[in-house]
Scaffold this active site. Structure first.
Site, PDB file in Angstrom:
ATOM      1  N   LYS A  89     -10.189  -5.222  -5.267  1.00  0.00           N
ATOM      2  CA  LYS A  89     -11.188  -4.164  -5.391  1.00  0.00           C
ATOM      3  C   LYS A  89     -10.646  -2.948  -6.097  1.00  0.00           C
ATOM      4  O   LYS A  89     -11.359  -2.232  -6.755  1.00  0.00           O
ATOM      5  CB  LYS A  89     -11.571  -3.668  -3.974  1.00  0.00           C
ATOM      6  CG  LYS A  89     -12.480  -4.554  -3.218  1.00  0.00           C
ATOM      7  CD  LYS A  89     -13.039  -3.835  -1.997  1.00  0.00           C
ATOM      8  CE  LYS A  89     -12.087  -3.806  -0.834  1.00  0.00           C
ATOM      9  NZ  LYS A  89     -12.707  -4.041   0.460  1.00  0.00           N
ATOM     10  N   LYS A 100      -3.934 -11.518  -7.172  1.00  0.00           N
ATOM     11  CA  LYS A 100      -5.240 -11.651  -6.543  1.00  0.00           C
ATOM     12  C   LYS A 100      -6.227 -10.656  -7.157  1.00  0.00           C
ATOM     13  O   LYS A 100      -5.838  -9.549  -7.514  1.00  0.00           O
ATOM     14  CB  LYS A 100      -5.078 -11.350  -5.042  1.00  0.00           C
ATOM     15  CG  LYS A 100      -6.176 -11.920  -4.188  1.00  0.00           C
ATOM     16  CD  LYS A 100      -6.063 -11.452  -2.746  1.00  0.00           C
ATOM     17  CE  LYS A 100      -7.396 -10.906  -2.300  1.00  0.00           C
ATOM     18  NZ  LYS A 100      -7.488 -10.471  -0.936  1.00  0.00           N
ATOM     19  N   LYS A 141       0.826  -1.207   0.000  1.00  0.00           N
ATOM     20  CA  LYS A 141       0.000   0.000   0.000  1.00  0.00           C
ATOM     21  C   LYS A 141       0.856   1.251   0.000  1.00  0.00           C
ATOM     22  O   LYS A 141       0.444   2.285  -0.536  1.00  0.00           O
ATOM     23  CB  LYS A 141      -0.963   0.011   1.197  1.00  0.00           C
ATOM     24  CG  LYS A 141      -2.129  -0.947   1.020  1.00  0.00           C
ATOM     25  CD  LYS A 141      -3.314  -0.548   1.880  1.00  0.00           C
ATOM     26  CE  LYS A 141      -4.491  -1.469   1.622  1.00  0.00           C
ATOM     27  NZ  LYS A 141      -5.642  -1.192   2.480  1.00  0.00           N
TER      28      LYS A 141
END
Ligand code: TRP
Length: 335
Positions: A200, A197, A115
């Protein structure tokens, strides 16, 4: 502490439109616990603000996430559904546990590394201490079992370490939780880059199927899904795209790999992708209808939130008092 039932806790961030990965990997399995366990499912808005959010979007998504929990089958009469910031004990225990979590431990968290790369202009302290807030979420309710995707495993190991450390200093205070990672559907991969993966926040919309995508969008996304240069529907390590589609198809139809391989023998990828798209769209249609019905009834959603927060707070309070006493905080005199 809670004599009758063991506790399950899980959280979903209201930070993006939920995906097929969230559905199959997490939410769909949540309702299976409600008979046996006391279940808390939390919309973790405090975690979401570690990345800059548009306030109106955050508010709307908080309602949407709750509605989606319910549309996916979580009955608020059987599960405690609530919003993290409505129970201030999360932030309180989060701060306390920051003081029992090591800088080095947090530095090793892969989600932090990812992140901070993605948000290089906003590497705030909250992004760094995010895992100890998650530790607090879990320990606050004396949780035994935490259903999570495999990307959260490292955070759960940290939770166990912090709980054990605290218990070693102050005597038994927290239950040490176990992760529950569903075997087959834990990792739904991106349709565009099946080694990653499904996320979102992927910038490529074709990589991600959203729970609320209309049928034609779902079919289109599966049609464009990356496979490989072969044409055989077969699970294999060098066929990541096809294997991912098989996982999804199996999750919706209950068919085994052998059955799927037999069904599509000699039929090629086009047929297979269409079948996966249709199975997915058909399975999501009732979820979408229920979601729309719930979103039209905000007052009801607010009732659910209020009841959930009250119930959560009642149980969180017991852990909080115990922790405060053990670490040497004084109690303010009530007047
Ligand atoms: N960190 C989790 C995620 O990004 C969300 C989360 C926050 C969570 N608190 C939790 C999950 C407690 C399980 C238990 O997906």
């Amino acid at each position: 502490m809670f004599k009758d039932k063991k506790v399950v806790f899980s959280g979903v961030q209201p930070s993006g439109v939920l995906t097929l990965g969230n559905y199959l990997g997490a939410i769909k399995n949540f309702s299976a616990f409600s008979d046996e366990y006391k279940c808390y499912y939390c919309v973790v808005d405090e975690h979401a603000i570690t990345v800059r959010q548009n306030p109106a979007d955050l508010r709307r998504r908080t309602y949407e996430t709750l509605a989606l929990y319910m549309a996916c089958g979580l009955d608020p009469a059987k599960n405690t559904l609530f919003v993290q910031s409505h129970v201030s004990a999360h932030a309180e225990l989060g701060w306390i546990l920051d003081c029992y979590t090591m800088f080095g431990e947090l530095s090793r968290m892969t989600q932090f590394k990812d992140k901070s790369q993605k948000n290089a202009d906003n590497i705030n302290a909250g992004l760094f201490t995010y895992p100890s807030l998650m530790v607090a979420d879990i320990l606050l309710y004396q949780t035994e079992l935490v259903p999570i995707g495999s990307d959260q495993k490292q955070h759960l190991e940290l939770t166990r370490d912090v709980a054990a450390r605290f218990n070693a200093i102050y005597g038994d205070t927290f239950v040490i939780p176990e992760p529950y990672i569903p075997q087959t559907t834990a990792r739904i991969m991106s349709l565009a880059e099946p080694s990653k993966k499904m996320s979102k926040s992927d910038e490529n919309e074709n990589a991600v199927v959203r729970i609320l995508d209309p049928k034609d969008t779902i079919i289109k996304k599966f049609k464009r899904a990356v496979t490989d240069s072969g044409c055989e529907v077969r699970r294999a390590p060098d066929k990541e795209g096809v294997s991912n589609l098989m996982t999804i198809y199996s999750a919706f139809t209950g068919k085994t790999d052998a059955e799927i391989e037999a069904e599509f023998a000699g039929r090629g990828y086009g047929d297979f992708k269409l079948a996966v798209g249709e199975a997915c769209a058909d399975a999501l249609a009732p979820v979408q209808a229920e979601f729309a019905r719930l979103m039209a009834d905000k007052a009801y959603l607010e009732d659910v939130m209020a009841n959930g927060a009250e119930e959560a707070w009642r149980n969180a309070y017991r852990t909080m008092s115990k922790v405060r006493r053990k670490i040497g905080f004084t109690e303010p005199k009530r007047r």
